[in-house]
Design a protein around this motif. Structure first.
Motif, PDB file in Angstrom:
ATOM      1  N   GLY A 153       9.860   6.143   3.365  1.00  0.00           N
ATOM      2  CA  GLY A 153       8.818   5.570   2.530  1.00  0.00           C
ATOM      3  C   GLY A 153       7.910   6.634   1.939  1.00  0.00           C
ATOM      4  N   PRO A 154       7.001   6.206   1.047  1.00  0.00           N
ATOM      5  CA  PRO A 154       6.062   7.154   0.440  1.00  0.00           C
ATOM      6  C   PRO A 154       4.853   7.411   1.348  1.00  0.00           C
ATOM      7  CG  PRO A 154       5.768   4.986  -0.502  1.00  0.00           C
ATOM      8  CD  PRO A 154       6.925   4.862   0.437  1.00  0.00           C
ATOM      9  N   VAL A 155       4.330   8.646   1.266  1.00  0.00           N
ATOM     10  CA  VAL A 155       3.120   8.994   2.009  1.00  0.00           C
ATOM     11  C   VAL A 155       1.925   8.431   1.238  1.00  0.00           C
ATOM     12  CG1 VAL A 155       1.696  10.869   2.903  1.00  0.00           C
ATOM     13  CG2 VAL A 155       4.188  11.086   2.919  1.00  0.00           C
ATOM     14  N   ARG A 156       1.257   7.437   1.819  1.00  0.00           N
ATOM     15  CA  ARG A 156       0.147   6.773   1.144  1.00  0.00           C
ATOM     16  C   ARG A 156      -1.218   7.343   1.502  1.00  0.00           C
ATOM     17  NH1 ARG A 156       2.539   4.630  -3.117  1.00  0.00           N
ATOM     18  NH2 ARG A 156       4.038   2.974  -2.620  1.00  0.00           N
ATOM     19  N   TRP A 157      -1.342   7.972   2.656  1.00  0.00           N
ATOM     20  CA  TRP A 157      -2.681   8.421   3.093  1.00  0.00           C
ATOM     21  C   TRP A 157      -2.530   9.667   3.955  1.00  0.00           C
ATOM     22  CZ3 TRP A 157      -4.882   9.001   7.964  1.00  0.00           C
ATOM     23  CH2 TRP A 157      -6.273   9.153   8.001  1.00  0.00           C
ATOM     24  N   ILE A 158      -3.395  10.654   3.723  1.00  0.00           N
ATOM     25  CA  ILE A 158      -3.490  11.853   4.554  1.00  0.00           C
ATOM     26  C   ILE A 158      -4.953  12.040   4.928  1.00  0.00           C
ATOM     27  CG2 ILE A 158      -3.218  14.366   4.660  1.00  0.00           C
ATOM     28  CD1 ILE A 158      -0.903  14.146   2.745  1.00  0.00           C
ATOM     29  N   GLY A 159      -5.215  12.139   6.211  1.00  0.00           N
ATOM     30  CA  GLY A 159      -6.589  12.278   6.693  1.00  0.00           C
ATOM     31  C   GLY A 159      -7.045  13.713   6.834  1.00  0.00           C
ATOM     32  N   PRO A 160      -6.807  14.352   7.961  1.00  0.00           N
ATOM     33  CA  PRO A 160      -7.281  15.727   8.177  1.00  0.00           C
ATOM     34  C   PRO A 160      -6.545  16.717   7.282  1.00  0.00           C
ATOM     35  CG  PRO A 160      -5.855  15.028   9.975  1.00  0.00           C
ATOM     36  CD  PRO A 160      -6.093  13.815   9.143  1.00  0.00           C
ATOM     37  N   GLN A 161      -7.186  17.847   7.059  1.00  0.00           N
ATOM     38  CA  GLN A 161      -6.607  18.903   6.245  1.00  0.00           C
ATOM     39  C   GLN A 161      -6.159  20.062   7.135  1.00  0.00           C
ATOM     40  OE1 GLN A 161      -6.153  18.414   2.852  1.00  0.00           O
ATOM     41  NE2 GLN A 161      -6.826  16.373   3.507  1.00  0.00           N
ATOM     42  N   GLU A 162      -5.410  20.964   6.556  1.00  0.00           N
ATOM     43  CA  GLU A 162      -4.913  22.105   7.311  1.00  0.00           C
ATOM     44  C   GLU A 162      -6.079  22.898   7.902  1.00  0.00           C
ATOM     45  OE1 GLU A 162      -0.728  23.033   4.953  1.00  0.00           O
ATOM     46  OE2 GLU A 162      -2.517  24.218   4.497  1.00  0.00           O
ATOM     47  N   GLY A 163      -5.954  23.243   9.182  1.00  0.00           N
ATOM     48  CA  GLY A 163      -6.993  23.976   9.885  1.00  0.00           C
ATOM     49  C   GLY A 163      -7.962  23.095  10.640  1.00  0.00           C
TER      50      GLY A 163
END
Length: 351
Positions: free
Chosen positions: A74-84
């Protein structure tokens, strides 16, 4: 005796007291100057309580270095935290098509509720003999199928959220929002850094001195600048089998990194106690003299220097262990030892 004979006799007497060239003979060395005396300083040899240290290089690794993969398509609909960003255990990193999975869950739940109610109603009718046992059995089977589909939909909604299995740092995001992923596609990298491990190779000669559970010191290697303070570590594993190429034994050391001073990939030094040396005889390195491929030392004895050929052991700091050749109580020359010879006269400072 006539005058001629007397003159010859005096001539011979005077000539016999002179050298052939007519000069007086030289005086001896003791008559012209005193014997050479070398000024030296001494140190009384005393037994010491020493520890022989073992120092080996190693590299830091994350306690857990995880590459997380998508469990559904499926498609990625939401990303919370960022790298680091720091992650708590169980924290959601991203969501894959959660709306579709939620709709499937709602439909499966409604179907399951309907089939359960039908089964319960058929049970009542069966007790009143208004339906056959077969009809009740069919209703019960339909409910079981609906319940299984509900559980499957619940698993799918859980899999649509990618959660961090450990408390750590989101090191890398491998996908972007909106990107379509397939099950098994790597999507994020998480490293646990509040606890690290040092991996090092132990030479065969040092294996016998290390044991699981032993406390060691881990020091960050520095080229320039002040030396960093070390942190405590614990040896958690020492391989029983040597690497066939390097002939070394891999060891792992657990290190607490709650303060976050250390990072995976850093080069460190591991310092451990190789052995305790009670009553050791050790002298300063500079007190030894190299003579013809052998190491010697000089001691003061009744106003003269006496040579001692020594057998040396490990070097501890600026001192070297003496395995043979010197004894406690002897007065070791620590200054002027390069200027003396065996049996040469010396003047000891302070005497």
């Amino acid at each position: 005796m006539n005058k001629y004979v007397l003159g010859v006799w005096l001539t011979l007497l005077v000539g016999g007291c002179n050298s052939p060239d007519g000069t007086l003979p030289p005086a001896t060395a003791t008559e012209t100057k005193a014997a050479k005396v070398t000024s030296v300083a001494v140190q009384v040899i005393e037994p010491q309580e020493l520890q022989e240290q073992l120092t080996l290089p190693g590299s830091l690794e994350a306690w857990e270095d995880l590459v997380l993969s998508a469990e559904i398509d499926g498609p990625v609909r939401w990303i919370g935290p960022q790298e680091g960003d720091r992650l708590k255990q169980g924290e959601v990193i991203l969501k894959i098509d959660p709306d579709t999975r939620q709709a499937s869950l709602d439909r499966a739940r409604a179907e399951c509720d309907l089939r359960r109610n039908t089964r319960d109603r058929f049970k009542t009718l069966l007790d009143e003999k208004l339906v056959s046992p077969q009809e009740y059995e069919d209703a019960s089977c339909a409910y079981e199928v609906a319940a299984a589909e509900l559980r499957q939909a619940q698993v799918a909604i859980e899999q649509s959220s990618l959660n961090s299995p450990v408390a750590g740092v989101l090191d890398r995001l491998l996908v972007d929002r909106g990107e379509h992923v397939s099950a098994g596609t790597p999507v994020a990298s998480v490293v646990q850094v509040d606890r690290l491990k040092v991996v090092l190779d132990v030479p065969e000669k040092d294996v016998a001195y290390l044991h699981a559970g032993e406390r060691v010191q881990v020091v960050q290697a520095t080229i320039n600048g002040p030396q960093e303070a070390g942190v405590a570590g614990e040896l958690i594993h020492l391989a029983y089998k040597a690497d066939p190429v390097t002939r070394t034994y891999q060891a792992k050391i657990a290190v607490d990194n709650a303060e976050g001073r250390l990072r995976p990939g850093m080069i460190v030094r591991v310092e451990a106690v190789r052995r305790d040396l009670p009553g050791a005889i050790a002298v300063p390195l500079y007190a030894l003299v190299e003579q013809g491929g052998r190491k010697v030392a000089y001691v003061a004895e009744n106003g003269v220097a006496r040579l001692r050929e020594v057998t040396t052991g490990a070097v501890i700091g600026d001192q070297v262990l003496i395995e043979a050749g010197l004894a406690a109580g002897e007065r070791l020359l620590v200054k002027g030892q390069h200027l003396v010879t065996d049996g040469g006269a010396i003047a000891v400072a302070g005497d």
